[in-house]
Motif scaffolding. Sequence first.
Motif, PDB file in Angstrom:
ATOM      1  N   GLN A 246      26.584 -66.610  60.460  1.00 47.56           N
ATOM      2  CA  GLN A 246      25.459 -67.213  59.746  1.00 47.56           C
ATOM      3  C   GLN A 246      24.496 -66.114  59.322  1.00 47.56           C
ATOM      4  OE1 GLN A 246      23.607 -70.825  61.349  1.00 47.56           O
ATOM      5  NE2 GLN A 246      21.610 -69.966  60.879  1.00 47.56           N
ATOM      6  N   ASP A 248      22.028 -67.032  56.852  1.00 44.16           N
ATOM      7  CA  ASP A 248      20.865 -67.730  56.294  1.00 44.16           C
ATOM      8  C   ASP A 248      20.781 -69.134  56.892  1.00 44.16           C
ATOM      9  OD1 ASP A 248      18.710 -68.526  54.839  1.00 44.16           O
ATOM     10  OD2 ASP A 248      19.622 -68.227  52.863  1.00 44.16           O
ATOM     11  N   GLY A 249      19.690 -69.381  57.613  1.00 43.59           N
ATOM     12  CA  GLY A 249      19.543 -70.660  58.296  1.00 43.59           C
ATOM     13  C   GLY A 249      19.297 -71.822  57.349  1.00 43.59           C
ATOM     14  N   THR A 250      18.972 -71.521  56.091  1.00 48.97           N
ATOM     15  CA  THR A 250      18.604 -72.590  55.158  1.00 48.97           C
ATOM     16  C   THR A 250      19.784 -73.056  54.310  1.00 48.97           C
ATOM     17  OG1 THR A 250      17.939 -71.006  53.474  1.00 48.97           O
ATOM     18  CG2 THR A 250      16.246 -71.730  55.019  1.00 48.97           C
ATOM     19  N   CYS A 256      33.188 -74.720  56.451  1.00 52.40           N
ATOM     20  CA  CYS A 256      33.577 -74.667  57.861  1.00 52.40           C
ATOM     21  C   CYS A 256      32.812 -75.678  58.696  1.00 52.40           C
ATOM     22  CB  CYS A 256      33.360 -73.267  58.429  1.00 52.40           C
ATOM     23  SG  CYS A 256      31.641 -72.860  58.773  1.00 52.40           S
ATOM     24  N   GLY A 257      31.768 -76.284  58.134  1.00 54.09           N
ATOM     25  CA  GLY A 257      30.977 -77.235  58.902  1.00 54.09           C
ATOM     26  C   GLY A 257      29.600 -76.708  59.261  1.00 54.09           C
ATOM     27  N   ALA A 258      29.417 -75.413  59.169  1.00 52.91           N
ATOM     28  CA  ALA A 258      28.115 -74.822  59.472  1.00 52.91           C
ATOM     29  C   ALA A 258      27.354 -74.555  58.158  1.00 52.91           C
ATOM     30  CB  ALA A 258      28.306 -73.542  60.275  1.00 52.91           C
ATOM     31  N   VAL A 259      26.235 -73.884  58.244  1.00 62.78           N
ATOM     32  CA  VAL A 259      25.468 -73.550  57.033  1.00 62.78           C
ATOM     33  C   VAL A 259      25.206 -72.048  56.964  1.00 62.78           C
ATOM     34  CG1 VAL A 259      24.270 -75.779  56.918  1.00 62.78           C
ATOM     35  CG2 VAL A 259      23.225 -73.868  58.166  1.00 62.78           C
TER      36      VAL A 259
END
Lengths: 395, 395
Positions: A246, A248-250, A256-259
Motif C-alpha cells: 500500500q 496510498d491510504g486514499t 486484490c481487495g485492498a486500496v
Amino acid sequence: MPTPTGVGTEELRRANLRAILQTVHTLGPTTRAVLTKQLGLNRSTIGALTGELQSLGLVTEQTAVVGGRGRPSHLVVPSEDNVVVAVDVGVDRIAVALVGLGGEVLDRRTRGHQRGEHDVAHVVESVAQMIEETLAASSGHLRCLGVGVAVPGAVRAEDGMVRFAPNLGWVEEPFTELLSTRLDRPVSTGNDANLGVLAEHVRGAAVGFSDVAYLSASVGIGGGFLVGGRPLTGASGYAGEVGHMQVDGTGPDCRCGAVGCWETKVGENVLLQRAGRLAGGGPEAVAEVIAAARAGEPRAAEAVNDVADWCGVGIRAIVNLFNPEVVVLGGSLAQVWRAAEARVVDSVQRNTLLSPRGDAALRSAALGDDSPLIGAAELAFGPVLDHPQAVPQAV
Amino acid sequence: MPTPTGVGTEELRRANLRAILQTVHTLGPTTRAVLTKQLGLNRSTIGALTGELQSLGLVTEQTAVVGGRGRPSHLVVPSEDNVVVAVDVGVDRIAVALVGLGGEVLDRRTRGHQRGEHDVAHVVESVAQMIEETLAASSGHLRCLGVGVAVPGAVRAEDGMVRFAPNLGWVEEPFTELLSTRLDRPVSTGNDANLGVLAEHVRGAAVGFSDVAYLSASVGIGGGFLVGGRPLTGASGYAGEVGHMQVDGTGPDCRCGAVGCWETKVGENVLLQRAGRLAGGGPEAVAEVIAAARAGEPRAAEAVNDVADWCGVGIRAIVNLFNPEVVVLGGSLAQVWRAAEARVVDSVQRNTLLSPRGDAALRSAALGDDSPLIGAAELAFGPVLDHPQAVPQAV
C-alpha cells in the motif's frame, strides 16, 4: 542459521564437479589454468574432474594456443549438445527458446495465444506444440535436459502448481503437471520475476552483484530478488509480490481487495489511462505516450511525470527494505525510468534525512524482455548443474 | 548464484568442528549419539572432533546414564567458562549481560543513560563501566570471547560504524571503534532488529523457521529478517528499514523527509498522541492506553483500533514481499497485536483476492524486550562458532 550438517568426501567431489560445470556454463569456455586458480584446487584434481565431466558428455576439452607466449592451454568448453527448452508464458504471447549449455540461444519462436485465450488447456497445448516444433527443427544428436517455464504468477515450489496468475485468470492450475504429462518430460516452472532476476544475475545487468532487486511492470508489477547471492523465494515460493504494497491510504481500489497498492499507481495501463489513451496497448502504446510527452503534449507529460514519481515511491521502499547494490528495471518501469530518470531518482531519494544509505544503482534490464525466458533456461539447467553425475545418458 | 569454490579436507574438518560446536551451543548438552545422527558422521569422527573441542576448552564431556536401559552415554556440554558480554543500547536505558556458551544469561544489569544523554562519548563510557563491573563481578577463570552490542540504527558491516541512529541522534559515529579502544577488546555491533530476529530464531518464537520477519516498534520501527535461514543484511548492512515504506500519499510528514511513512502511523508515540496522551511515556504508557481502551474509553479505543489497522497495512506488505513462515512482533507492535489481534489480522488479510498465500503465523517475541540483547550475545559468539580452532588460549 542453517542446520549444521556433516560433509563427506563423496559430497566434496560432487561439489567440485558442480563448481567446474557451473563455471563453464556461466563464463563459457575456460582454461584449466583459470579453473585451477578460481576454484583453489590443484591441476591434477581439475584434470580428473574435467575428465569425468567429459565422459558424462557435458564438456569437451580443446587445446588452444592462448596468449602471446604461444603455450598451449586446455580449454574446457560447455557442450551445446546439451540443451534445454525455455518457455515464457506472457499475457500477450508465448515465447519458446532452445538454449545450449553455456547459455547460448540456439533457436527461438514466439506466438500469440490461441484465439487470445488463456484457458490452461489451450496454453498447455500451444506450449507443447511449440516445444515439439523446436525440438523437431533441431539437429538429432542433442540431449534435452529439461523444460523450464516462466509464468506471471505465484508458483508453489514443490510441484510447480500455479497458485494464482491474475493476468492469465489462473487460480490453482496444475499447469506444470499437465505440461509434463503432455510432453512426457520433466518440467520446472517458476515465477517470471524470480527467473528474471536470476537471468540478469547470471548474464545481464546484475552480473557480479549479490544483492539485487529486479522490478518489472507490464499490467502488474513483478519483483524478483537476490539476497546474499541467493534467490528470495520465501517459505512457499510466493515472495517478491511488490505490486501490492500500500502506497496510498486514499485509494484507488485495487483488484486484490485492498486500496492504494503500488500497482494502482504505476504499470502500463495506469500510464496509458492517465495520458487519456485506451488501456491494453502494451509496450508500444507506452512508448507512444513517452514520445508524445517528449514532443510536448501536456497530458502525456503529466502522466509520465506522475507515474515516474510513483515509480520512485515503490523503488524507495524496496531500497530501504533490501539495501540492494543494484535495482534492475524491466518492462514499463524501464521505459518510464529512461524517459524521466531524474524524476524517478528524486522520488527514490526523498527520505534523504533518513540515513546515508548505500547507493543502489538503477539500471534497465540488459536482457530486455527476455530476462524471464533466459531465467527459465537456467531453471531447467538447475538439476544438471547441481548433480552433473545424474545427467541422463539417453540422448 | 554464489561463486563456486572448491572445498579442501582441512576446510571439511573445520566445518564439522563448527557444526558440533554450533549444535551444543544451540541445543545445550547433547549426547554423542545425537550428534552422530544429526551430523551424519561416524562415531569415531565425532569422538575425535569433540576431543579437539575439549582440548580447546570449548566443551566438556560428561558420562551420563540416559534412558531406561541404563546405558551410559557421552554427553557433550558447552563450557560456560566461555562467556561473552552482550549490550543493548536503547533510547531509555543500557542493558548489559554476561552470557555463557550455550546461551545462558549468567548476570545482567540495566542502567539509564548518564543524565539522559546520548552523546556518544557518554554512552561509550557508561557501557564500558558496566562491562567492567560485570566482568569484575564474575568468577576469575572465565574466558571472555568478545563483546556484542545492539544499537537502534544502521550499522556498517565492515567496521561497526553507526551510520545513523536517529533516536540516539547519532550520525556517522565510530561507536564500535571507540568502545573497542576504551576496553582494549574486540567489539562487534549490529542493528538491534537484525540481532532480534537472530535471537528469536536461535532461542525464541522463530526456532525451526527459516523465513522469519521480526518487526519491533518503540519510537521507530525496526525490522530484522531471516531469508532461507540467513540474516538479511543487504549490500552494506542497512536492509530491514521497514519504518519508511510509504503507506499513505497524503501524509503526515515524516522526520525522514518523505510523507506517510509506516512509522508515522504506528509506534508508541503515535498511539499515545492519538489517545490524547503525552508522547514519550514508553511501553508503560502504551499499556495504560490499551487498558483504558479495554475499559471503554472511546478515544483510547479508537486510537488502538486505528493503530491496529495501520499495523496490519505494514505487516501485509512484509508478508507479500517476504512470504515468511512467521512474523514475530516486538515492542508496541506486540502490545497492539495482543490487544486487537482480530483487527490486525483483518487488515493483514485485506488483499485476500490476491492469492491463496502461504499462511504466515503472527506471534509475540518470545524473548520479550531481550531479543536484541540475546542477539548481541550470538553476534559476539559468532567468531568462535565459525572458527573454533581460533579461540584465544588466554583466559
